[in-house]
Design a protein around this motif. Structure first.
Motif, PDB file in Angstrom:
ATOM      1  N   UNK A   1      44.569 -10.878 -11.815  1.00  0.00           N
ATOM      2  CA  UNK A   1      45.899 -11.385 -11.468  1.00  0.00           C
ATOM      3  C   UNK A   1      46.834 -10.202 -11.225  1.00  0.00           C
ATOM      4  N   UNK A   2      47.586 -10.283 -10.158  1.00  0.00           N
ATOM      5  CA  UNK A   2      48.557  -9.237  -9.865  1.00  0.00           C
ATOM      6  C   UNK A   2      49.880  -9.868  -9.453  1.00  0.00           C
ATOM      7  N   UNK A   3      50.912  -9.043  -9.390  1.00  0.00           N
ATOM      8  CA  UNK A   3      52.262  -9.524  -9.045  1.00  0.00           C
ATOM      9  C   UNK A   3      52.611 -10.763  -9.864  1.00  0.00           C
ATOM     10  N   UNK A   4      52.358 -10.675 -11.150  1.00  0.00           N
ATOM     11  CA  UNK A   4      52.537 -11.845 -12.009  1.00  0.00           C
ATOM     12  C   UNK A   4      53.998 -12.247 -12.116  1.00  0.00           C
ATOM     13  N   UNK A   5      54.197 -13.544 -12.216  1.00  0.00           N
ATOM     14  CA  UNK A   5      55.525 -14.132 -12.287  1.00  0.00           C
ATOM     15  C   UNK A   5      55.652 -14.922 -13.587  1.00  0.00           C
ATOM     16  N   UNK A   6      56.862 -15.123 -14.066  1.00  0.00           N
ATOM     17  CA  UNK A   6      57.027 -15.940 -15.279  1.00  0.00           C
ATOM     18  C   UNK A   6      56.394 -17.327 -15.144  1.00  0.00           C
ATOM     19  N   UNK A   7      56.397 -17.870 -13.945  1.00  0.00           N
ATOM     20  CA  UNK A   7      55.812 -19.196 -13.750  1.00  0.00           C
ATOM     21  C   UNK A   7      54.286 -19.195 -13.817  1.00  0.00           C
ATOM     22  N   UNK A   8      53.681 -18.030 -13.926  1.00  0.00           N
ATOM     23  CA  UNK A   8      52.241 -17.951 -14.155  1.00  0.00           C
ATOM     24  C   UNK A   8      51.898 -18.106 -15.635  1.00  0.00           C
ATOM     25  N   UNK A   9      52.906 -18.165 -16.467  1.00  0.00           N
ATOM     26  CA  UNK A   9      52.691 -18.345 -17.901  1.00  0.00           C
ATOM     27  C   UNK A   9      52.017 -19.684 -18.172  1.00  0.00           C
ATOM     28  N   UNK A  10      50.897 -19.636 -18.866  1.00  0.00           N
ATOM     29  CA  UNK A  10      50.118 -20.849 -19.128  1.00  0.00           C
ATOM     30  C   UNK A  10      48.930 -20.493 -20.009  1.00  0.00           C
ATOM     31  N   UNK A  11      48.266 -21.525 -20.470  1.00  0.00           N
ATOM     32  CA  UNK A  11      46.942 -21.345 -21.055  1.00  0.00           C
ATOM     33  C   UNK A  11      45.935 -21.445 -19.909  1.00  0.00           C
ATOM     34  N   UNK A  12      45.100 -20.447 -19.791  1.00  0.00           N
ATOM     35  CA  UNK A  12      44.116 -20.390 -18.725  1.00  0.00           C
ATOM     36  C   UNK A  12      42.756 -20.802 -19.274  1.00  0.00           C
ATOM     37  N   UNK A  13      42.112 -21.722 -18.553  1.00  0.00           N
ATOM     38  CA  UNK A  13      40.829 -22.273 -18.979  1.00  0.00           C
ATOM     39  C   UNK A  13      39.751 -21.944 -17.963  1.00  0.00           C
ATOM     40  N   UNK A  14      38.597 -21.607 -18.457  1.00  0.00           N
ATOM     41  CA  UNK A  14      37.413 -21.398 -17.628  1.00  0.00           C
ATOM     42  C   UNK A  14      36.653 -22.729 -17.526  1.00  0.00           C
ATOM     43  N   UNK A  15      36.120 -22.991 -16.353  1.00  0.00           N
ATOM     44  CA  UNK A  15      35.382 -24.233 -16.107  1.00  0.00           C
ATOM     45  C   UNK A  15      34.079 -23.922 -15.393  1.00  0.00           C
ATOM     46  N   UNK A  16      33.040 -24.633 -15.787  1.00  0.00           N
ATOM     47  CA  UNK A  16      31.750 -24.552 -15.102  1.00  0.00           C
ATOM     48  C   UNK A  16      31.358 -25.961 -14.672  1.00  0.00           C
ATOM     49  N   UNK A  17      31.033 -26.121 -13.408  1.00  0.00           N
ATOM     50  CA  UNK A  17      30.737 -27.457 -12.886  1.00  0.00           C
ATOM     51  C   UNK A  17      29.500 -27.417 -11.994  1.00  0.00           C
ATOM     52  N   UNK A  18      28.642 -28.405 -12.215  1.00  0.00           N
ATOM     53  CA  UNK A  18      27.472 -28.556 -11.365  1.00  0.00           C
ATOM     54  C   UNK A  18      27.334 -30.021 -11.021  1.00  0.00           C
ATOM     55  N   UNK A  19      27.230 -30.307  -9.745  1.00  0.00           N
ATOM     56  CA  UNK A  19      27.099 -31.676  -9.269  1.00  0.00           C
ATOM     57  C   UNK A  19      25.642 -31.948  -8.943  1.00  0.00           C
ATOM     58  N   UNK A  20      25.125 -33.012  -9.526  1.00  0.00           N
ATOM     59  CA  UNK A  20      23.769 -33.449  -9.239  1.00  0.00           C
ATOM     60  C   UNK A  20      23.844 -34.660  -8.311  1.00  0.00           C
ATOM     61  N   UNK A  21      23.018 -34.693  -7.319  1.00  0.00           N
ATOM     62  CA  UNK A  21      23.062 -35.774  -6.329  1.00  0.00           C
ATOM     63  C   UNK A  21      22.849 -37.126  -6.990  1.00  0.00           C
ATOM     64  N   UNK A  22      21.924 -37.172  -7.928  1.00  0.00           N
ATOM     65  CA  UNK A  22      21.565 -38.455  -8.526  1.00  0.00           C
ATOM     66  C   UNK A  22      22.243 -38.672  -9.873  1.00  0.00           C
ATOM     67  N   UNK A  23      22.256 -37.643 -10.712  1.00  0.00           N
ATOM     68  CA  UNK A  23      22.609 -37.885 -12.120  1.00  0.00           C
ATOM     69  C   UNK A  23      24.028 -37.502 -12.505  1.00  0.00           C
ATOM     70  N   UNK A  24      24.900 -37.203 -11.558  1.00  0.00           N
ATOM     71  CA  UNK A  24      26.285 -37.001 -11.903  1.00  0.00           C
ATOM     72  C   UNK A  24      26.711 -35.552 -11.967  1.00  0.00           C
ATOM     73  N   UNK A  25      27.621 -35.266 -12.892  1.00  0.00           N
ATOM     74  CA  UNK A  25      28.263 -33.957 -12.939  1.00  0.00           C
ATOM     75  C   UNK A  25      28.151 -33.364 -14.341  1.00  0.00           C
ATOM     76  N   UNK A  26      27.819 -32.104 -14.420  1.00  0.00           N
ATOM     77  CA  UNK A  26      27.974 -31.322 -15.643  1.00  0.00           C
ATOM     78  C   UNK A  26      29.307 -30.600 -15.545  1.00  0.00           C
TER      79      UNK A  26
END
Length: 120
Positions: free
Chosen positions: A82-107
């Motif tokens: 992250x660069x040129x950070x602004x006060x409005x960038x203040x937040x809790x940042x979460x990492x997400x991992x997602x995998x979509x399966x054609x038949x069985x849904x989403x991890x």
């Protein structure tokens, strides 16, 4: 057991730069789309950036040109620079991992979140 562990949160001055990382365990990392989301007080969680297993990235308009997402499949880690950070960038940042399966849904897996505060 799947674990996403974020690190790098902290206090940053406006205009400054900062990096986050997220180490994944318990998944076949290279098959997952990885993303960074954030949630500010009183607001909904929003997508900041994502990167596909092929390396294609996508950004929220509010961070385009300022944030860069990258991944290292050998280290099972995704980064957010992250660069040129602004006060409005203040937040809790979460990492997400997602995998979509054609038949069985989403991890869909989430990290515990890391606080980024942009303030002088």
């Amino acid at each position: 057991q799947v674990q996403l562990v974020e690190s790098g949160g902290g206090l940053v001055q406006p205009g400054g730069s900062h990096g986050l990382s997220c180490a994944a365990a318990g998944i076949i990392f290279k098959f997952y789309v990885m993303g960074w989301y954030r949630q500010a007080p009183g607001k909904q969680r929003e997508l900041v950036a994502s990167i596909s297993n092929g390396g294609m990235s996508n950004y929220a308009d509010s961070v385009k040109g300022r944030f860069t997402i990258s991944r290292d499949n050998a280290l099972n880690t995704v980064y957010l620079q992250m660069s040129s950070l602004k006060p409005e960038d203040t937040a809790v940042y979460y990492c997400n991992a997602r995998r979509v399966y054609v038949v069985s849904g989403v991890d869909d897996y989430w990290g515990q979140g890391t606080q980024v505060t942009v303030s002088s």
